[in-house]
Design a protein around this motif. Structure first.
Motif, PDB file in Angstrom:
ATOM      1  N   GLY A  67       0.794  -1.224   0.000  1.00 15.96           N
ATOM      2  CA  GLY A  67       0.000   0.000   0.000  1.00 15.96           C
ATOM      3  C   GLY A  67       0.829   1.278   0.000  1.00 15.96           C
ATOM      4  N   LEU A  68       2.170   1.148  -0.144  1.00 17.77           N
ATOM      5  CA  LEU A  68       3.013   2.346  -0.185  1.00 17.77           C
ATOM      6  C   LEU A  68       3.265   2.832  -1.613  1.00 17.77           C
ATOM      7  N   LEU A  69       2.896   2.035  -2.633  1.00 17.29           N
ATOM      8  CA  LEU A  69       3.064   2.459  -4.027  1.00 17.29           C
ATOM      9  C   LEU A  69       1.834   2.049  -4.837  1.00 17.29           C
ATOM     10  N   PRO A  70       1.559   2.793  -5.924  1.00 17.17           N
ATOM     11  CA  PRO A  70       0.397   2.452  -6.753  1.00 17.17           C
ATOM     12  C   PRO A  70       0.682   1.253  -7.680  1.00 17.17           C
ATOM     13  N   GLU A  71      -0.374   0.731  -8.257  1.00 14.17           N
ATOM     14  CA  GLU A  71      -0.256  -0.416  -9.169  1.00 14.17           C
ATOM     15  C   GLU A  71       0.761  -0.175 -10.286  1.00 14.17           C
ATOM     16  N   THR A  72       0.733   1.030 -10.897  1.00  9.89           N
ATOM     17  CA  THR A  72       1.642   1.329 -12.013  1.00  9.89           C
ATOM     18  C   THR A  72       3.101   1.128 -11.596  1.00  9.89           C
ATOM     19  N   SER A  73       3.433   1.530 -10.373  1.00 10.17           N
ATOM     20  CA  SER A  73       4.806   1.388  -9.881  1.00 10.17           C
ATOM     21  C   SER A  73       5.187  -0.077  -9.718  1.00 10.17           C
ATOM     22  N   TRP A  74       4.298  -0.851  -9.096  1.00  7.69           N
ATOM     23  CA  TRP A  74       4.610  -2.270  -8.856  1.00  7.69           C
ATOM     24  C   TRP A  74       4.769  -3.016 -10.163  1.00  7.69           C
ATOM     25  N   ARG A  75       3.898  -2.703 -11.167  1.00  8.08           N
ATOM     26  CA  ARG A  75       4.012  -3.380 -12.465  1.00  8.08           C
ATOM     27  C   ARG A  75       5.356  -3.081 -13.103  1.00  8.08           C
ATOM     28  N   ILE A 119      -0.864   8.676  -0.546  1.00  5.49           N
ATOM     29  CA  ILE A 119       0.172   8.468  -1.566  1.00  5.49           C
ATOM     30  C   ILE A 119      -0.467   8.419  -2.952  1.00  5.49           C
ATOM     31  N   ALA A 120      -1.520   7.592  -3.095  1.00  7.81           N
ATOM     32  CA  ALA A 120      -2.186   7.464  -4.404  1.00  7.81           C
ATOM     33  C   ALA A 120      -2.743   8.815  -4.853  1.00  7.81           C
ATOM     34  N   LEU A 130       9.487   4.531  -8.753  1.00  9.11           N
ATOM     35  CA  LEU A 130       9.981   3.245  -8.256  1.00  9.11           C
ATOM     36  C   LEU A 130      10.381   3.335  -6.792  1.00  9.11           C
ATOM     37  N   ARG A 131      10.463   4.556  -6.308  1.00  9.02           N
ATOM     38  CA  ARG A 131      10.786   4.735  -4.894  1.00  9.02           C
ATOM     39  C   ARG A 131       9.624   5.397  -4.157  1.00  9.02           C
ATOM     40  N   ILE A 132       9.298   4.859  -2.992  1.00  2.00           N
ATOM     41  CA  ILE A 132       8.296   5.462  -2.126  1.00  2.00           C
ATOM     42  C   ILE A 132       8.805   6.854  -1.747  1.00  2.00           C
ATOM     43  N   SER A 133      10.136   6.890  -1.508  1.00  4.40           N
ATOM     44  CA  SER A 133      10.757   8.137  -1.073  1.00  4.40           C
ATOM     45  C   SER A 133      10.803   9.188  -2.179  1.00  4.40           C
TER      46      SER A 133
END
Ligand code: HEC
Ligand code: HEC
Length: 189
Positions: A67-75, A119-120, A130-133
């Motif tokens: 839950g710290l990054l959106p779907e687009t990032s994880w893909r 975040i979203a 690619l980074r939460i930060s």
């Protein structure tokens, strides 16, 4: 009525209405829901629930909650594991697919935990950091921390090291009152 009687009357009203409310909630079979909401409202993101994810993606660093990054990032991240921030983090096809599904199903844009929603909401739908930060939301939350506590702090090194400062990061809690920066102590702002 004198002040004392007014206070007593108020206490009686509050006590009766909370009793009625609990009975209504209980009777309505919504007790589970109410408890769930209470538990969730205290956490910032949903804790990691996949043992496979924890094992494969928590071996080099903290197992970041999906839950710290959106779907687009994880893909994007999961399709480039051969060069993952300079490391090779490749997985066999089956594991890769299972972990991707887990990340997508629990990504920031699909979760209603408060930090996930934050975040979203701070990203455009085309953005895939690619980074939460690197997210706007993260930067806003960390912009008052001097570099000597982070990059120049051997016990921290970088913002990627969430658990170095957030004492309960593992549980999904990032509350600012639980922060202890190594060498700086408890955070007071
Ligand atoms: C071989 C070691 C290794 C493995 C395995 C690994 N990572 Fe990483 N990961 C890294 C390194 C190195 C970085 C960069 C850390 C830094 O800059 O301090 C990183 C950074 C990250 C970041 C960015 C953190 C930030 O700064 O916001 C995320 C998200 C991430 N990894 C997710 C994953 C996921 C998901 C997996 C499992 C598929 C995984 N990692 C497996 C080495 C690894
Ligand atoms: C150098 C220590 C440090 C690191 C590393 C760090 N944080 Fe923080 N974080 C803080 C401090 C200090 C605050 C409180 C800032 C303030 O209130 O001014 C904070 C605030 C937050 C908040 C908001 C909490 C609140 O109650 O408002 C979230 C969410 C958060 N951090 C998530 C993360 C995540 C996720 C990571 C890793 C990718 C991370 N942090 C890495 C120090 C750190």
């Amino acid at each position: 009525m004198n002040v004392y009687q007014k206070v007593l009357a108020l206490v009686a009203v509050v006590a009766t209405s909370s009793l009625l409310f609990s009975v209504a909630v209980y009777g309505d079979d919504k007790r589970e829901w109410a408890l769930g909401w209470f538990k969730q409202s205290k956490l910032d993101v949903a804790p990691v629930s996949s043992p496979a994810y924890r094992q494969e993606c928590g071996s080099c660093h903290f197992a970041y909650q999906p839950g710290l990054l959106p779907e687009t990032s994880w893909r994007k991240m999961m399709s480039g594991l051969d060069d993952h921030f300079g490391d090779n983090a490749e997985l066999d096809a089956e594991t890769q697919k299972n972990i991707l599904n887990y990340l997508v199903a629990n990504s920031a844009d699909k979760s209603d935990y408060k930090r996930s929603a934050g975040i979203a909401g701070s990203l455009k739908s085309t953005e895939a950091p690619l980074r939460i930060s690197d997210t706007v939301y993260f930067r806003r939350k960390h912009d008052e921390i001097p570099a000597r506590y982070v990059a120049d702090n051997k016990a921290v090194g970088s913002y990627s090291n969430c658990a170095a400062c957030h004492t309960r990061a593992e549980t999904g809690s990032y509350n600012e009152h639980e922060v202890e920066i190594p060498g700086a102590g408890r955070w007071e702002d």
